[in-house]
Design an enzyme around this catalytic site. Structure first.
Site, short mmCIF file in Angstrom:
data_model
loop_
_atom_site.label_atom_id
_atom_site.label_comp_id
_atom_site.label_asym_id
_atom_site.label_seq_id
_atom_site.Cartn_x
_atom_site.Cartn_y
_atom_site.Cartn_z
N PRO A 96 -15.50 23.48 4.48
CA PRO A 96 -14.60 24.38 5.23
C PRO A 96 -15.33 25.62 5.77
CG PRO A 96 -14.28 24.63 2.86
CD PRO A 96 -15.27 23.52 3.04
N CYS A 280 -11.46 19.78 12.08
CA CYS A 280 -12.78 19.74 12.72
C CYS A 280 -12.99 20.68 13.90
CB CYS A 280 -13.08 18.32 13.18
SG CYS A 280 -13.53 17.27 11.80
N PHE A 342 -0.79 18.45 12.04
CA PHE A 342 -1.52 18.97 13.21
C PHE A 342 -1.49 18.01 14.39
CE2 PHE A 342 -5.66 16.86 13.77
CZ PHE A 342 -5.79 16.12 12.61
#
Ligand code: UDX
Ligand code: ADP
Length: 468
Positions: A96, A280, A342
């Protein structure tokens, strides 16, 4: 000694997440002569992979896992044993964006990757090919090599390869079964080339040879960041044009269609939205920005940073449009949020636009009623009670979660479509309208519903990239 034709290869994948799980399950499915074990320090996750209810939702994944599990596909929390047993080790741990310290907000946190590498160095008693699968900043392989080299000797050698994963969530299985390309980065030493051919022999079980391409390690690492940056850049470009469309009366879907017919541009990744999310895009661009800055290339850094700035702007702009339409205040108004993931066909919420939008709505003291067909409620609670989003108190006061879109929409002033789930296109909006406060609004952040039908029902409709 290991050869490219060894029939009894053992693969260990460190990290049973969104990347490691599906990618190595497909390897097991396509390579019955190879034993694949996916390990994770998170025992609960491993338990779930060994249950009927897999921890990752991906169309087609269940069938593949259930077909191989217990035959040549295993999930285990005995990390050390399987590292030591393997010939090839994929490292698919999370990387992350750093939250504090040097490079905070931009650089990747490589602590998990380093700890997995150190584990390999510590427990390996035979030679291994170690494959970087997680998206990593350029030159990570160099750090991995430094750690592994410090622990190698005449009997044990470690070869490092970069094999970035290009799968997209929601279509992971199809992407893995029919990849556009498989990229393998290696050193060009004889050992590097030999290691590369062992990995290539795994993919050759189902991927045509001409799609398995090779590069040097640094090109391979940079290609992954570059591919994601270029895709995200297209979305920010079309989203920037959506602002012009809303201001002028042009229609962003018509513009995207007209541009996409140019074979040099192509139609994909030109769908205007509330902004891109996922684990990403933002992370990789920020990595690129950090890399450019550390290479003393400030113009390059600023160029890519603008893609992220545009993405944030799109979410703010969409929120402002909602507030303006609702007579300049949403305080104590009820908003139904359709979709929290998402993107469609995944239960993943990392960097989802829904989180940012709801953060803004809660700051205005609106009440939100969330429905998503795949995201577990505990995940929504975790995301929205992050101190950067809302306090637990505010969450308890203002947020409700529902198992059904009709219930979520009851008594609301507006529906905000955040994720492009197909089911939102075919809901009985007449019924929904009957149970909402009037005037009833729909804000379509994905441009998926037929706004003419909704208008006829009586809704006031706003669609991203359209001046209706
Ligand atoms: C991405 C890359 O596509 C994949 O190759 C890489 O391995 C990982 O990152 P992913 O994040 O899973 O995959 O999903 P993707 O389909 O790329 O969508 C990312 C975000 O962009 C989503 O929020 C999606 O809704 C949004 N998007 C995508 C748009 O807003 N418009 C588009 O036209 C396409
Ligand atoms: P991605 O989307 O990159 O797959 P995830 O967060 O879904 O990321 O998965 C990464 C997984 O890696 C997590 O399940 C985490 O527990 C696991 N992991 C992290 N560090 C290690 C480690 N040192 N050994 C084994 N597993 C690890």
């Amino acid at each position: 000694m290991l050869t490219a034709f060894s029939p009894k290869l053992k693969i260990c994948c460190i990290g049973a997440g969104y990347v490691g799980g599906p990618s190595c399950a497909v390897i097991a499915y396509k390579c019955p002569d190879i034993q694949v074990t996916i390990v994770d320090i998170n025992e609960q996750r491993i338990k779930e992979w060994n249950s009927d209810n897999l921890p990752v939702y991906e169309p087609g994944l269940d069938e593949i896992v259930f077909a191989c599990r217990g035959k040549n596909l295993f999930f285990s929390s005995d990390v050390d044993f399987h590292i030591n047993e393997a010939d090839l080790i994929f490292v698919s741990v999370n990387t992350p964006t750093k939250k504090s310290g040097l490079g905070a907000g931009f650089a990747s946190d490589l602590a998990y990757l380093e700890s997995a590498t150190r584990r390999i160095a510590k427990v390996a008693t035979s030679s291994k090919i170690v494959i970087e699968k997680s998206t990593v900043p350029c030159k990570t392989a160099e750090s991995m090599r430094a750690i592994l080299d410090a622990n190698s000797n005449d009997l044990i050698r470690f070869d490092i390869l970069s094999n970035p994963e290009f799968l997209a969530e929601g279509t992971a299985i199809n992407d893995l079964l029919h990849p556009d390309r498989v990229l393998i980065g290696s050193l060009t030493t004889p050992e590097g080339i030999r290691a590369r051919s062992v990995l290539a022999s795994v993919y050759e079980h189902w991927v045509p040879k001409e799609k398995i391409i090779t590069a040097n390690l640094w090109s391979s690492e940079l290609s992954k960041l570059a591919a994601n940056a270029l895709l995200a850049q297209r979305i920010s470009s079309i989203n920037s044009l959506s602002a012009i469309c809303e201001a002028t009366g042009a229609d962003v879907d018509e513009v995207a269609f007209a541009c996409g017919l140019d074979s040099r541009i192509g139609p994909k990744f030109l769908k205007a939205s509330v902004g891109f999310g996922g684990s990403c895009f933002q992370k990789d661009i920020l990595n690129l920005v950090y890399l450019s800055e550390s290479l003393n290339l400030p113009e390059v850094a600023a160029y890519w940073n603008q893609v992220v700035i545009m993405n944030e702007y799109q979410k703010e702009r969409f929120t402002s449009r909602i507030i303006k339409s609702l007579f300049n205040t949403i305080t104590n108004k009820n908003l139904a949020i359709f979709g929290f993931a998402f993107k469609k066909n995944t239960g993943d919420t990392r960097e989802s636009a829904a989180i940012t939008l709801i953060k803004y709505f809660l700051r205005e003291n609106a009440n939100v009623r969330i429905y998503d067909p795949k995201v577990p409620k505990e995940q929504i609670v975790r995301d929205l009670t992050d101190p950067e989003v809302a306090s637990v108190e505010k969450f308890n006061q203002r947020v409700q979660m529902f198992d059904c879109p009709y219930e979520a929409a009851k008594g609301t002033d507006a529906i905000v479509i955040v994720t492009e789930w197909d089911e939102f296109k075919v809901l009985d909006y007449q019924k929904i309208y009957g149970e909402m406060n009037k005037p009833a609004f729909v804000f379509d952040g994905r441009s998926i519903v037929d706004y003419n039908v909704l208008k006829k029902i009586g809704f006031k409709v706003s669609v991203v990239g359209k001046a209706i």
